[in-house]
Design an enzyme around this catalytic site. Sequence first.
Site, PDB file in Angstrom:
ATOM      1  N   ARG A   1       0.829  -1.218   0.000  1.00  0.00           N
ATOM      2  CA  ARG A   1       0.000   0.000   0.000  1.00  0.00           C
ATOM      3  C   ARG A   1       0.860   1.264   0.000  1.00  0.00           C
ATOM      4  O   ARG A   1       0.588   2.207  -0.746  1.00  0.00           O
ATOM      5  CB  ARG A   1      -0.953   0.003   1.186  1.00  0.00           C
ATOM      6  CG  ARG A   1      -2.030  -1.056   1.083  1.00  0.00           C
ATOM      7  CD  ARG A   1      -2.874  -1.121   2.333  1.00  0.00           C
ATOM      8  NE  ARG A   1      -2.017  -1.456   3.474  1.00  0.00           N
ATOM      9  CZ  ARG A   1      -2.245  -1.085   4.719  1.00  0.00           C
ATOM     10  NH1 ARG A   1      -3.290  -0.354   5.030  1.00  0.00           N
ATOM     11  NH2 ARG A   1      -1.421  -1.440   5.679  1.00  0.00           N
TER      12      ARG A   1
ATOM     13  N   ASN B   1      -6.192  -2.660   2.453  1.00  0.00           N
ATOM     14  CA  ASN B   1      -6.168  -4.110   2.597  1.00  0.00           C
ATOM     15  C   ASN B   1      -7.597  -4.628   2.646  1.00  0.00           C
ATOM     16  O   ASN B   1      -8.465  -4.001   3.246  1.00  0.00           O
ATOM     17  CB  ASN B   1      -5.457  -4.525   3.889  1.00  0.00           C
ATOM     18  CG  ASN B   1      -3.959  -4.413   3.798  1.00  0.00           C
ATOM     19  OD1 ASN B   1      -3.388  -4.397   2.716  1.00  0.00           O
ATOM     20  ND2 ASN B   1      -3.314  -4.348   4.936  1.00  0.00           N
TER      21      ASN B   1
END
Length: 89
Positions: free
Chosen positions: A18, A36
């Site tokens: 990320r 996520n």
Amino acid sequence: MIAAKFIVSGKVQGVWFRASAREQAVRLGLRGSANNLVDGSVEVIAIGSAEAVDELERWLWRGPPLAEVTSVGREDIATPTASAGFTIG
């Protein structure tokens, strides 16, 4: 301006995916987010020029060095109202 939602699968959680996606998106001038998902994948929303979104998609197939990407699904979506910048959730 376009928007796309990507679902990235493989070894993509716990490998700085990320944060690395955010770095790439910011470099490309994109807005959006990386989050996520409970199934172990990562959802990336990218908003910006078609060329920049396409370039981010190519990067998502590689990811950061520790990632092992097995698939990247793409869905073009209506451009959402999003704050400036690229967030990580």
